[in-house]
Scaffold this motif. Structure first.
Motif, short mmCIF file in Angstrom:
data_model
loop_
_atom_site.label_atom_id
_atom_site.label_comp_id
_atom_site.label_asym_id
_atom_site.label_seq_id
_atom_site.Cartn_x
_atom_site.Cartn_y
_atom_site.Cartn_z
N GLN A 23 90.80 50.78 -54.84
CA GLN A 23 90.17 50.20 -53.65
C GLN A 23 88.92 51.00 -53.25
O GLN A 23 87.91 50.42 -52.84
CB GLN A 23 91.18 50.18 -52.51
CG GLN A 23 92.31 49.18 -52.71
CD GLN A 23 93.41 49.29 -51.66
OE1 GLN A 23 93.53 50.30 -50.96
NE2 GLN A 23 94.21 48.24 -51.54
N LYS B 18 91.70 45.00 -63.53
CA LYS B 18 91.60 43.84 -62.63
C LYS B 18 92.84 43.65 -61.78
O LYS B 18 92.96 42.65 -61.07
CB LYS B 18 91.35 42.57 -63.46
CG LYS B 18 90.04 42.57 -64.23
CD LYS B 18 89.92 41.32 -65.09
CE LYS B 18 88.62 41.31 -65.87
NZ LYS B 18 88.54 40.14 -66.79
N ALA C 247 87.32 44.64 -58.15
CA ALA C 247 87.79 43.28 -57.82
C ALA C 247 89.27 43.16 -58.10
O ALA C 247 89.79 43.71 -59.07
CB ALA C 247 87.01 42.26 -58.64
N GLY C 248 89.98 42.45 -57.23
CA GLY C 248 91.40 42.19 -57.45
C GLY C 248 92.32 43.16 -56.76
O GLY C 248 93.54 43.00 -56.79
N TRP C 249 91.76 44.21 -56.12
CA TRP C 249 92.58 45.22 -55.47
C TRP C 249 92.54 45.10 -53.95
O TRP C 249 93.10 45.89 -53.23
CB TRP C 249 92.15 46.61 -55.89
CG TRP C 249 92.44 46.87 -57.33
CD1 TRP C 249 91.64 46.55 -58.40
CD2 TRP C 249 93.60 47.49 -57.89
NE1 TRP C 249 92.25 46.93 -59.58
CE2 TRP C 249 93.43 47.52 -59.28
CE3 TRP C 249 94.76 48.02 -57.34
CZ2 TRP C 249 94.40 48.04 -60.14
CZ3 TRP C 249 95.70 48.56 -58.18
CH2 TRP C 249 95.53 48.57 -59.57
#
Length: 442
Positions: free
Chosen positions: A435, A227, A440-442
């Motif tokens: 990516q 995450k 998610a979160g990157w």
């Protein structure tokens, strides 16, 4: 840094593309429907010699117990070429009845719920090792049976050196480094730690093989890492792998030719007692024994030590998986299920051991290692038998990994880059892949 089946494991770990060769069939029965039995199924494995030998032995022994079923062995290349073949054949509905493929993140990449048949209802599922089952589970369902043995990211060590100097197997990093100090001070000219940066993939073990210790200290690291909530450079536990790599260099414990030495050189040093420790995958043991038979008794194995002896354990790479595609139906499906059940049984393990020495303990309850298995492989078993003493490598718990780790660890282990800087570089290295995966979160 992914791991494939028995003989492809080390090449795939090195991130190299394996050699492409023409597909071949095993002569285990007619390749036509019916043949010498009432049902014929095709089993797809990689084209590496040991994998083919293992597949043909399994097919032969299975057919002996199931004379109404014949098995044809088909091969594919390994590496990226093989990945593309698997994905293409699944997407076009042209996959064979049973195929051998990776576990973990690459297994998830072939869309198991869409392309594979779950096998949760099979009676042998309860006999499978929990670590293995995690790597072939998607949406709460199990899709694969294990083929081959576990591999450990560990330290191979010279038993004669330990005996001569009165050393004990370490369970903490400080004990390990104390042993290295005694070996260097002995004046015997034995290199305390063998490093073979001439093959860059071998430089990664102090980092990758340390993950059991990381997860023991930070149980949620893999989830947070996925995450983008945890980093190697800022995790007190995860950065230690880079620090250990630097420390061994800074204290002069490496062999003098560490920068140019390659895997065969490292195995020779270990087998002949010219080097005491070699952080490496247990899959290299078979190669070492083939050249230096005495090493079966003179080389042992222990897990990479961490800070806490009570939590020390072995980082595992799981066996490959056998899968049944959704395109397998009717009598072929029933035959394919029987084949998986055979492979995931003590009889199946014996068949695989007949084909060649296992890389480590099998992932099936009731399967025992042969009595003549090398000592280093025997040394793995207690870690799997003791609850909490083994766990999966990070690549089986997170899809986040970068291509440049082996170059970074060479720099850290050569004194070119400091540990914290190397860890930060690797954190940046994984960002692009994360990516691309749309995490998610990157």
């Amino acid at each position: 840094m992914r791991i494939g089946t028995r003989s492809t494991a080390l090449a795939v770990f090195a991130a190299g593309t394996l050699i492409l060769s023409a597909c071949s069939a095993g002569s285990l029965g007619s390749s036509d429907e019916g043949g010498s039995g009432s049902v014929s199924i095709t089993y797809l494995t990689t084209n590496q010699d040991q994998d083919v030998k293992e597949a043909e032995q399994l097919a032969k022994d299975f057919t002996a117990k199931n004379p109404g079923i014949t098995v044809k062995v088909e091969t594919r290349p390994g590496g990226t070429e093989g990945d593309n073949i698997i994905k293409t054949r699944l997407s076009t509905g042209d996959m064979v009845d049973v195929f051998n493929y990776n576990t973990g993140s690459l297994f998830q990449a072939i869309a198991p719920p869409k392309n594979l048949l779950p096998i949760d209802d099979q009676p042998y599922i309860g006999d499978l090792d929990e670590n293995f089952k995690k790597t072939v589970t998607a949406d709460g369902k199990v899709y694969g049976a294990p083929v081959g043995g576990f591999m450990g990211g560990a330290v191979l060590y010279s038993i004669p050196v330990y005996t001569k100097l009165g050393l004990k197997v370490p369970t903490t990093w400080s004990e390990f480094m104390a042993n290295n100090a005694k070996i260097k001070a002995s004046g015997d000219g034995v290199a305390p730690v063998i490093q073979t940066y001439g093959e860059t993939w071998t430089s990664q073990l102090f980092v990758l093989g340390d993950f059991h210790n990381v997860s023991a200290a930070e149980p949620d690291f893999a989830d947070k890492y996925t995450k983008n909530e945890a980093k190697y450079a800022t995790s007190p536990a995860a950065v230690k792998g880079f620090e250990h790599t630097q420390q061994v260099h800074d204290l002069g414990y490496e062999n003098k030719d560490f920068a140019s030495a390659k895997l065969p050189d490292g195995l020779k040093m270990l087998a002949t007692g010219k080097g005491a420790h070699y952080p490496i995958l247990s899959g290299v043991v078979a190669n070492m024994i083939a050249t230096y038979p005495d090493a079966a008794k003179t080389v042992g194995l222990f897990a990479l030590p961490g800070d806490d002896a009570a939590k020390n354990g072995l980082t595992l790479w799981t066996p490959g998986g056998l899968y049944i595609p959704t395109t397998t139906t009717g009598d072929k499906l029933e035959a394919a299920k029987k084949f998986l059940a055979f492979v995931a049984s003590p009889d199946g393990c014996k068949s695989q051991s007949t084909a060649g020495a296992p890389t480590g303990p099998y992932a099936v309850k009731g399967c025992e290692l042969p009595a003549d298995v090398p000592q280093a492989i025997k040394d793995m078993q207690p870690y799997l038998d003791k609850p909490g003493a083994s766990s999966l490598a990070l690549e089986f718990l997170s899809p986040v990994k970068g291509p440049s780790l082996e170059q970074i660890t060479v720099e850290v282990g050569s004194g070119i880059r400091k540990a914290k800087d190397g860890a930060a570089r690797y954190d940046e290295d994984v960002k692009k892949q994360a990516q691309q995966l749309g995490l998610a979160g990157w």
